[in-house]
Scaffold this motif. Structure first.
Motif, PDB file in Angstrom:
ATOM      1  N   TYR A  62       3.908  39.521  75.638  1.00 55.75           N
ATOM      2  CA  TYR A  62       4.304  40.759  76.321  1.00 55.75           C
ATOM      3  C   TYR A  62       3.871  42.012  75.577  1.00 55.75           C
ATOM      4  CZ  TYR A  62       7.079  37.856  79.396  1.00 55.75           C
ATOM      5  OH  TYR A  62       7.461  36.929  80.312  1.00 55.75           O
ATOM      6  N   GLY A  63       3.100  41.855  74.546  1.00 52.63           N
ATOM      7  CA  GLY A  63       2.643  43.039  73.811  1.00 52.63           C
ATOM      8  C   GLY A  63       3.772  43.752  73.096  1.00 52.63           C
ATOM      9  N   ILE A  64       4.774  43.006  72.653  1.00 47.12           N
ATOM     10  CA  ILE A  64       5.947  43.642  72.040  1.00 47.12           C
ATOM     11  C   ILE A  64       5.794  43.697  70.526  1.00 47.12           C
ATOM     12  CG2 ILE A  64       8.377  43.256  71.515  1.00 47.12           C
ATOM     13  CD1 ILE A  64       8.587  42.260  74.419  1.00 47.12           C
ATOM     14  N   HIS A  65       5.906  44.889  69.976  1.00 50.88           N
ATOM     15  CA  HIS A  65       5.833  45.045  68.520  1.00 50.88           C
ATOM     16  C   HIS A  65       7.084  45.703  67.967  1.00 50.88           C
ATOM     17  CE1 HIS A  65       1.647  43.839  68.480  1.00 50.88           C
ATOM     18  NE2 HIS A  65       1.452  44.612  69.525  1.00 50.88           N
ATOM     19  N   LYS A  66       7.797  46.438  68.821  1.00 50.91           N
ATOM     20  CA  LYS A  66       8.919  47.235  68.331  1.00 50.91           C
ATOM     21  C   LYS A  66      10.222  46.477  68.511  1.00 50.91           C
ATOM     22  CE  LYS A  66       6.659  50.877  67.236  1.00 50.91           C
ATOM     23  NZ  LYS A  66       6.493  51.127  65.816  1.00 50.91           N
ATOM     24  N   VAL A  67      11.155  46.784  67.626  1.00 57.02           N
ATOM     25  CA  VAL A  67      12.457  46.157  67.715  1.00 57.02           C
ATOM     26  C   VAL A  67      13.150  46.523  69.030  1.00 57.02           C
ATOM     27  CG1 VAL A  67      14.751  46.198  66.692  1.00 57.02           C
ATOM     28  CG2 VAL A  67      12.741  45.965  65.243  1.00 57.02           C
ATOM     29  N   GLU A  68      13.000  47.789  69.478  1.00 53.37           N
ATOM     30  CA  GLU A  68      13.693  48.225  70.697  1.00 53.37           C
ATOM     31  C   GLU A  68      13.260  47.434  71.924  1.00 53.37           C
ATOM     32  OE1 GLU A  68      12.774  50.251  67.845  1.00 53.37           O
ATOM     33  OE2 GLU A  68      11.702  51.551  69.249  1.00 53.37           O
ATOM     34  N   ASP A  69      12.018  46.946  71.882  1.00 50.50           N
ATOM     35  CA  ASP A  69      11.488  46.294  73.082  1.00 50.50           C
ATOM     36  C   ASP A  69      11.913  44.839  73.212  1.00 50.50           C
ATOM     37  OD1 ASP A  69      10.287  48.649  73.623  1.00 50.50           O
ATOM     38  OD2 ASP A  69       8.355  48.103  72.756  1.00 50.50           O
ATOM     39  N   LEU A  70      12.705  44.371  72.244  1.00 55.29           N
ATOM     40  CA  LEU A  70      13.096  42.961  72.298  1.00 55.29           C
ATOM     41  C   LEU A  70      14.169  42.709  73.343  1.00 55.29           C
ATOM     42  CD1 LEU A  70      13.302  42.017  68.517  1.00 55.29           C
ATOM     43  CD2 LEU A  70      11.633  41.208  70.171  1.00 55.29           C
ATOM     44  N   ASP A  71      14.707  43.748  73.930  1.00 57.64           N
ATOM     45  CA  ASP A  71      15.851  43.598  74.823  1.00 57.64           C
ATOM     46  C   ASP A  71      15.639  42.527  75.889  1.00 57.64           C
ATOM     47  OD1 ASP A  71      16.794  45.592  73.348  1.00 57.64           O
ATOM     48  OD2 ASP A  71      16.974  47.076  74.966  1.00 57.64           O
ATOM     49  N   GLY A  72      16.563  41.592  75.937  1.00 60.42           N
ATOM     50  CA  GLY A  72      16.570  40.630  77.025  1.00 60.42           C
ATOM     51  C   GLY A  72      15.478  39.597  77.005  1.00 60.42           C
ATOM     52  N   LEU A  73      14.764  39.482  75.938  1.00 64.43           N
ATOM     53  CA  LEU A  73      13.621  38.563  75.945  1.00 64.43           C
ATOM     54  C   LEU A  73      14.053  37.105  75.978  1.00 64.43           C
ATOM     55  CD1 LEU A  73      10.903  40.094  73.659  1.00 64.43           C
ATOM     56  CD2 LEU A  73      10.804  39.620  76.088  1.00 64.43           C
ATOM     57  N   GLY A  74      15.296  36.842  75.607  1.00 64.55           N
ATOM     58  CA  GLY A  74      15.796  35.474  75.655  1.00 64.55           C
ATOM     59  C   GLY A  74      15.651  34.889  77.053  1.00 64.55           C
ATOM     60  N   GLU A  75      15.697  35.802  78.014  1.00 67.24           N
ATOM     61  CA  GLU A  75      15.601  35.381  79.404  1.00 67.24           C
ATOM     62  C   GLU A  75      14.215  34.839  79.740  1.00 67.24           C
ATOM     63  OE1 GLU A  75      16.172  38.071  83.282  1.00 67.24           O
ATOM     64  OE2 GLU A  75      17.484  38.493  81.565  1.00 67.24           O
ATOM     65  N   CYS A  76      13.188  35.592  79.355  1.00 69.73           N
ATOM     66  CA  CYS A  76      11.856  35.162  79.787  1.00 69.73           C
ATOM     67  C   CYS A  76      11.124  34.338  78.735  1.00 69.73           C
ATOM     68  CB  CYS A  76      11.004  36.339  80.246  1.00 69.73           C
ATOM     69  SG  CYS A  76      11.148  37.779  79.228  1.00 69.73           S
ATOM     70  N   TRP A 111      19.444  38.391  73.214  1.00 70.83           N
ATOM     71  CA  TRP A 111      20.284  37.569  74.091  1.00 70.83           C
ATOM     72  C   TRP A 111      21.229  38.370  74.971  1.00 70.83           C
ATOM     73  CZ3 TRP A 111      18.391  33.071  74.672  1.00 70.83           C
ATOM     74  CH2 TRP A 111      17.749  32.411  73.621  1.00 70.83           C
ATOM     75  N   PHE A 112      21.684  39.515  74.517  1.00 73.62           N
ATOM     76  CA  PHE A 112      22.780  40.151  75.237  1.00 73.62           C
ATOM     77  C   PHE A 112      22.411  41.465  75.898  1.00 73.62           C
ATOM     78  CE2 PHE A 112      24.790  37.573  71.862  1.00 73.62           C
ATOM     79  CZ  PHE A 112      25.353  36.624  72.693  1.00 73.62           C
ATOM     80  N   ARG A 113      21.198  41.910  75.749  1.00 76.44           N
ATOM     81  CA  ARG A 113      20.820  43.134  76.450  1.00 76.44           C
ATOM     82  C   ARG A 113      20.010  42.754  77.687  1.00 76.44           C
ATOM     83  NH1 ARG A 113      19.815  47.966  73.333  1.00 76.44           N
ATOM     84  NH2 ARG A 113      21.579  48.213  71.898  1.00 76.44           N
ATOM     85  N   PRO A 114      20.057  43.584  78.706  1.00 80.04           N
ATOM     86  CA  PRO A 114      19.227  43.289  79.897  1.00 80.04           C
ATOM     87  C   PRO A 114      17.751  43.573  79.599  1.00 80.04           C
ATOM     88  CG  PRO A 114      20.372  45.375  80.143  1.00 80.04           C
ATOM     89  CD  PRO A 114      20.889  44.778  78.867  1.00 80.04           C
ATOM     90  N   LEU A 115      16.933  42.851  80.297  1.00 79.73           N
ATOM     91  CA  LEU A 115      15.489  43.040  80.174  1.00 79.73           C
ATOM     92  C   LEU A 115      15.132  44.429  80.686  1.00 79.73           C
ATOM     93  CD1 LEU A 115      13.093  41.227  79.367  1.00 79.73           C
ATOM     94  CD2 LEU A 115      12.866  40.629  81.771  1.00 79.73           C
ATOM     95  N   THR A 116      14.341  45.171  79.932  1.00 80.03           N
ATOM     96  CA  THR A 116      13.938  46.481  80.455  1.00 80.03           C
ATOM     97  C   THR A 116      12.954  46.294  81.587  1.00 80.03           C
ATOM     98  OG1 THR A 116      12.173  46.617  78.866  1.00 80.03           O
ATOM     99  CG2 THR A 116      14.232  47.688  78.261  1.00 80.03           C
ATOM    100  N   GLU A 117      12.967  47.261  82.491  1.00 84.30           N
ATOM    101  CA  GLU A 117      12.131  47.098  83.688  1.00 84.30           C
ATOM    102  C   GLU A 117      10.661  47.079  83.340  1.00 84.30           C
ATOM    103  OE1 GLU A 117      12.859  49.743  86.851  1.00 84.30           O
ATOM    104  OE2 GLU A 117      15.034  49.384  86.827  1.00 84.30           O
ATOM    105  N   GLU A 118      10.335  47.874  82.372  1.00 79.99           N
ATOM    106  CA  GLU A 118       8.923  47.960  82.031  1.00 79.99           C
ATOM    107  C   GLU A 118       8.387  46.611  81.562  1.00 79.99           C
ATOM    108  OE1 GLU A 118       7.810  50.049  78.556  1.00 79.99           O
ATOM    109  OE2 GLU A 118       5.743  49.536  79.057  1.00 79.99           O
ATOM    110  N   ILE A 119       9.181  45.953  80.707  1.00 76.58           N
ATOM    111  CA  ILE A 119       8.755  44.651  80.214  1.00 76.58           C
ATOM    112  C   ILE A 119       8.749  43.647  81.360  1.00 76.58           C
ATOM    113  CG2 ILE A 119       9.297  42.785  78.610  1.00 76.58           C
ATOM    114  CD1 ILE A 119       8.577  45.149  77.052  1.00 76.58           C
ATOM    115  N   ALA A 120       9.745  43.737  82.214  1.00 75.77           N
ATOM    116  CA  ALA A 120       9.854  42.776  83.309  1.00 75.77           C
ATOM    117  C   ALA A 120       8.636  42.853  84.210  1.00 75.77           C
ATOM    118  CB  ALA A 120      11.125  43.056  84.121  1.00 75.77           C
ATOM    119  N   ARG A 121       8.074  44.045  84.316  1.00 75.21           N
ATOM    120  CA  ARG A 121       6.904  44.188  85.179  1.00 75.21           C
ATOM    121  C   ARG A 121       5.645  43.608  84.554  1.00 75.21           C
ATOM    122  NH1 ARG A 121       6.380  49.443  85.327  1.00 75.21           N
ATOM    123  NH2 ARG A 121       8.549  50.128  85.291  1.00 75.21           N
ATOM    124  N   ARG A 122       5.645  43.484  83.221  1.00 75.25           N
ATOM    125  CA  ARG A 122       4.447  42.932  82.573  1.00 75.25           C
ATOM    126  C   ARG A 122       4.322  41.436  82.867  1.00 75.25           C
ATOM    127  NH1 ARG A 122       4.859  45.371  76.468  1.00 75.25           N
ATOM    128  NH2 ARG A 122       5.065  47.544  77.083  1.00 75.25           N
TER     129      ARG A 122
END
Lengths: 492, 109, 498
Positions: free
Chosen positions: C359-373, C438-449
């Motif tokens: 998902y091109g994730i490098h930042k800690v903030e962008d980890l939100d909800g990744l447990g889901e996908c 695990w406990f934050r919702p997936l951000t929309e931007e990431i979900a669209r990737r």
């Protein structure tokens, strides 16, 4: 048998040179092959003899010294002769492609090359100071036309500058020799020590100063190095290799011979050796910094030669300390491994220049795809130049550091450390430039690269591998080289 | 040492000195070459004088050295002239320009 | 010099060297051959090491000696410490090779990458099996040379800047090491100076020289082990591709430094001598400060890989701390951490690489909800993070338990404070990540990737990740059974004495 081999080492290339100027292709081929190919074979005989019987003199024509002219062969001379045979030989194979013997350029190249080989062999074997003067002049008068051979403006200018300084150096040396003969009545390097001890000090100082000045100028020792970088960088590849690996070393070799074999071990002489080492330190640092500032690959390598020659002088002040055997081993091993590595770098640089049409550092990018084997040779030889393991350069540096430690000369230690860090900086600068990749979209980086004959690539790689192998095969060579100059310097 | 030898020695020193001075002062390559030859002449004179032998026959070794030295000086000069000619053809100049350093990093092939 | 069966350590090194050379020679295009070659080399090496392990159990000794200079030999041998490091590096090399094949698919310059990758592992094996400091130095510097092209692999200006810093630190460290080594050589004379107690006879009268030598060597090793204040190359080297980071942190460079420190205390000086000169206290304090400092800086990083890098700075110093504290238990703790940290940290880096690739994730903030996908990767990440924190019964806990108990036994209670503080800090920089995953919702931007991993890369990236995560888990859970790292280390320390 050995005597014939010694004479062959000098005369075969000389006769070969004469043959190459005869009309007809056959004579040219015959001259080159008969002048160069037998050298290693002769050297095997000489090496075996020296290993068995120790150093020896050969009185030419049966005339005894001091009247006659003697040849002297010892392990140091054998080492230098081997370097001429191996480095010169591989550089000659490399040159074969650029200067085919039958072509007009080849007709000019090969006689000079063979004469240069003969002159260097003669220099390493001569025991007579005037004979050495003749050898030095022969080297100058063959090396410089080889530089000017391309006929480009840079090359001719560099050659002209080199020639004027070299002639000046020869004259200083000759003046020194004249005064020396007057003071001692002999020209034989190995009969001189007692005579010098008895001679008036002022005359001795003047003579040695003149001779050393001439040799320092020829050996491009800082601060008399100004002619070297441009001359070495603008010469054809194999010529650069031989100039940096062998020709400048002839002057250093003579400095060793004069100072370690012929000068009495007095306090004043020790101070002079320290002075020479200070010049060496200057070379190491100044050359290293300037190598770091150059924009062209061949100039980086040429300035690196200026720097690396410094190591060879740094050992001198240890001549009277207990660490001398180690220092001598380090110095001679540096002589060898720098020769191999530097020749490899120059041949690789010549290939790169040919293939890319430029040797500017900024044009080297993606070299790992365009000239992988040349880059390999450059990198492996660079490791040796930096003194990192595994390489001959590393073992040499280890020995030098060890000697500096044992002799308690801390400033040498600091200089050695600084020198090797500078070397690492300029070598890695080349490597970084070669791996760079400014335009990732560029489709085919190989398209604008000219093909290089495999033989030429192989010569560079082989020399680099030899520099690497020197990191594993030091023990027998160091044993052969022995403790260096005879007893007088080493005090209990 | 007899007085005439002293004169020769002085002359040798002066000739060598003039040569050295000229070599360092001049920018013209041809002059520099001449100066180098002058210096060589001074050294040869010195050698001959020192080998003169005030009493007894002269020492042959310096004579041989001078002969060889002259041969070398001639050939070196010949080569230098040829190189100078080439330099003149290339750049229409008889000096090694002082601005040579400016293009130290250029590549002209 | 004998080239028979005794020279097995040499052949193990040569396996990697030859693999590297062949990979270079194959060129860029022959991808399948290269893959087969890489895997074959890695498997062969692992097999040879297992054979050697068995042979050592059976009482065989391995030694290869090649004289390089008068009185100085290239000496390769295999003691228990060698085998610990060698087995770890061979196993992780195999895993990382698989991962790298997937990670670098379609990217340029793969031949160069895998060639140097193999040389790097060869150098690591050399470091592990070096029988004297001279040999150690040779391979230690070779490691620098082989890793530099990997650090600058991407060829970007940032990569070259990081490469410059890396070289500046490691080469300067190498020079200090060399000077210390030559001093030691001049003092102790010829011979293999890596034998316990060989320095004791010359110690009296040379105390200060030995202290200076120790500090020089410690600085030389400390650069690669990222001891404070020599650590700052490590976070910058994060520009390298993920498999390189994984290798650098878990197996090769950092570990070579830590391994050097272990050898320095245990074999070169011997704990008794080092302690009597006050040198172990010095190292322990530096390691302690590094642990806290690394953890504090890790807290501040918003880039995932940089956070992991500072975590490495902190965690690797446990090894030095354990060995410098001394005593059976603390030594066990330090040595076993060599393995535990390797397994755990490589898992974390693989996971970070997976996130970045998918998902091109490098930042800690962008980890939100990744447990889901990315559930598998996220589970692995969680296991490793908990292991790092030292939650019982994870591997990190085993380490910390032994360190703490050993510190009490050795009369250094301040170490406990370090451990407690470090554990809290570890939790402070890892738990928020887990909470995000695990406990934050997936951000929309990431979900669209789109998930950019293809099917094959899925396997090549996920399988090694799962494997190392499971191994790391097992190292903790099954620490009590024969064959676990703890078992080996305990036997090792028990047999050779602290």
């Amino acid at each position: 048998m050995t005597n014939e081999a010694l004479i062959g080492l000098i005369f075969l290339p000389l006769l070969g040179a004469c043959a190459t100027v005869l009309p007809g292709r056959f004579a040219t081929y015959l001259g080159i092959l008969s002048g160069l190919a037998p050298l290693p074979l002769l050297l095997v005989a000489v090496t075996l003899s020296v290993a068995q019987n120790g150093p020896g003199f050969l009185e030419l024509g049966g005339w005894a010294a001091p009247l006659g002219i003697r040849l002297f062969v010892d392990p140091l001379a054998v080492l230098m002769l081997w370097m001429v045979a191996i480095i010169g030989g591989l550089a000659a194979i490399h040159a074969w492609c650029d200067f085919p013997p039958a072509s007009p350029s080849g007709q000019r190249f090969w006689p000079l090359w063979l004469l240069l080989t003969s002159a260097m062999n003669a220099l390493f074997l001569s025991a007579d100071l005037f004979n050495l003067y003749v050898c030095l002049e022969l080297i100058t008068l063959t090396a410089i036309p080889l530089i000017a051979l391309t006929g480009s403006k840079t090359a001719v200018r560099a050659a002209m500058r080199y020639l004027l300084l070299a002639l000046l150096a020869s004259l200083l040396y000759l003046l020194g020799v004249a005064l020396l003969y007057n003071a001692t009545g002999t020209l034989d390097l190995y009969l001189m020590r007692d005579a010098l001890a008895a001679a008036p000090p002022a005359a001795v100082v003047a003579t040695l100063a003149l001779i050393s000045l001439g040799l320092l100028l020829k050996g491009a020792v800082f601060p008399l190095h100004v002619w070297l970088p441009k001359a070495h960088a603008s010469a054809p590849g194999p010529v650069s290799a031989v100039l940096s690996a062998l020709v400048v070393k002839t002057a250093i070799y003579l400095l060793y011979r004069v100072w370690l074999w012929s000068v009495p071990a007095t306090v004043a002489a020790e101070q002079a050796l320290t002075l020479l080492a200070i010049l060496g330190a200057g070379a190491l640092l100044y050359g290293g910094v300037l190598a770091l500032l150059q924009q062209r690959l061949k100039l980086v390598i040429a300035y690196s030669t200026v720097a690396q020659l410094g190591y060879l002088l740094l050992i001198l002040p240890m001549a009277s300390s207990g660490a001398w055997p180690v220092a001598w081993q380090g110095g001679t091993y540096q002589l060898l491994s720098h020769g191999l590595a530097k020749a490899a770098m120059f041949l690789a640089a010549a290939n790169i220049l040919h293939a890319l049409g430029s040797d500017r550092l900024s044009d080297l990018q993606r070299l790992d795809q365009r000239q992988p084997l040349s880059l390999f040779a450059l990198a492996v030889a660079g490791v040796s130049i930096m003194g990192l393991p595994p390489s001959g350069g590393f073992l040499a540096k280890w020995l030098l550091l060890d000697a500096a430690f044992r002799s308690g000369q801390w400033w040498l230690l600091a200089v050695l450390v600084a020198g090797s860090l500078l070397a690492a900086a300029y070598v890695f600068r080349i490597l970084a430039a070669s791996l760079r990749r400014d335009d990732p979209t560029e489709a085919d980086p190989v398209a604008d690269t000219k093909a290089i004959p495999n033989v030429q690539t192989a010569c560079a790689v082989l020399l680099a591998l030899l520099a690497l192998a020197a990191g594993f095969a030091a023990a027998p060579m160091i044993e052969f080289i022995g403790p260096g100059a005879p007893g007088a310097w080493s005090r209990p | 040492m007899n007085p005439s030898a002293l004169i020769y020695l002085l002359t040798a020193a002066i000739v060598f000195g003039i040569g050295l001075h000229g070599l360092l002062q001049s920018r013209q390559i041809l002059r520099q070459l001449l100066c180098i030859n002058l210096m060589g002449g001074g050294i040869f004179l010195l050698l001959i004088t020192l080998g003169g032998g005030a009493d007894g026959p002269p020492d042959p070794v310096p004579q041989a050295m001078v002969l060889t030295g002259i041969v070398i000086a001639v050939s070196a000069t010949a080569f230098a002239l040829a190189l100078l000619l080439r330099w003149h053809e290339l750049g229409d100049s008889t000096e090694l320009d002082a601005v040579a350093n400016a293009d130290a990093n250029t590549h002209d092939e | 010099m004998s080239f028979g069966w005794q020279a097995l350590p040499l052949y193990i090194i040569l396996v990697s060297v030859v693999t590297g050379i062949l990979v270079f020679m194959l060129g860029e295009q022959r991808q399948h051959t290269r893959t087969v070659l890489n895997l074959a080399g890695a498997i062969l090496k692992l097999a040879l090491i297992l054979i050697m392990l068995l042979a050592i159990q059976a009482g065989t000794t391995f030694e290869f000696r090649l004289p390089l200079l008068p009185g100085l030999d290239l000496l390769l041998h295999a003691d228990r410490l060698t085998m610990l490091f060698a087995t770890l590096s061979a196993l992780l090399w195999l895993v990382t090779t698989v991962y790298a094949i997937g990670y670098l698919e379609q990217s340029p310059n793969r031949a160069r990458f895998f060639g140097f990758f193999s040389l790097c592992v060869a150098a690591t094996m050399g470091v592990a099996s070096a029988g004297n400091l001279f040999t150690f130095f040779i391979f230690y510097e070779l490691l620098t040379l082989a890793t530099w092209p990997l650090v600058v692999h991407r060829g970007t200006p940032e990569a070259f800047a990081a490469g410059r810093i890396y070289l500046a630190y490691t080469l300067a460290g190498g020079i200090l090491l060399l000077v210390g080594l030559i001093w030691l050589h001049a003092l102790a004379g010829a011979g293999d100076f890596i034998l316990d107690g060989s320095l004791a006879p010359i110690a009296s009268g040379n105390e200060n020289a030995l202290r200076a030598i120790f500090v020089l060597l410690m600085l030389g090793f400390g650069v690669k082990a990222a001891l404070l204040p020599l650590h700052s190359w490590l976070p910058r080297a994060m520009v390298a591709p993920a498999p390189v980071s994984a290798l650098l942190h878990a197996v090769a460079v950092v570990k070579a430094g830590a391994f050097g420190l272990v050898r320095l205390i245990q074999d070169v000086f011997g704990f008794q001598l080092a302690a009597s000169l006050g040198l172990t206290d010095l190292l322990a304090w530096v390691a302690g400060v590094t642990i806290i400092y690394g953890s504090v800086l890790a807290l501040k990083q918003s880039d995932l890989k940089r956070r992991l890098a500072y975590s490495t700075v902190s965690q690797v110093s446990y090894i030095a701390l354990g060995v410098a504290t001394g005593g059976v238990l603390a030594t066990i703790g330090g040595l076993v951490h060599l393995v535990h940290q390797g397994l755990t940290k490589i898992t974390l880096f693989f996971c970070a690489g997976n996130y970045a690739e998918a998902y091109g994730i490098h930042k800690v903030e962008d980890l939100d909800g990744l447990g889901e996908c990315m559930p598998v990767t996220s589970v692995c990440f969680t296991i490793a993070a908990l292991g790092m924190i030292g939650v019982p019964p994870m591997a990190g806990f085993i380490t910390k338990w032994h360190l703490g108990a050993g510190a009490m036994a050795a009369g250094a209670p301040w170490v406990i404070l370090i451990l407690v503080a470090s554990t809290l800090l570890n939790a402070a920089y890892f738990l928020p990540l887990l909470q995000r995953i695990w406990f934050r919702p997936l951000t929309e931007e990431i979900a669209r990737r789109d998930d950019r991993l293809g099917r094959i890369r899925q396997v090549a990236l996920i399988a090694p990740t799962v494997f190392v995560a499971v191994t790391a888990l097992a190292a903790g859970l099954l620490a009590g059974i024969p064959g676990s790292p703890l078992f080996w280390v305990t036997r090792m320390v028990g047999a050779e004495g602290p």
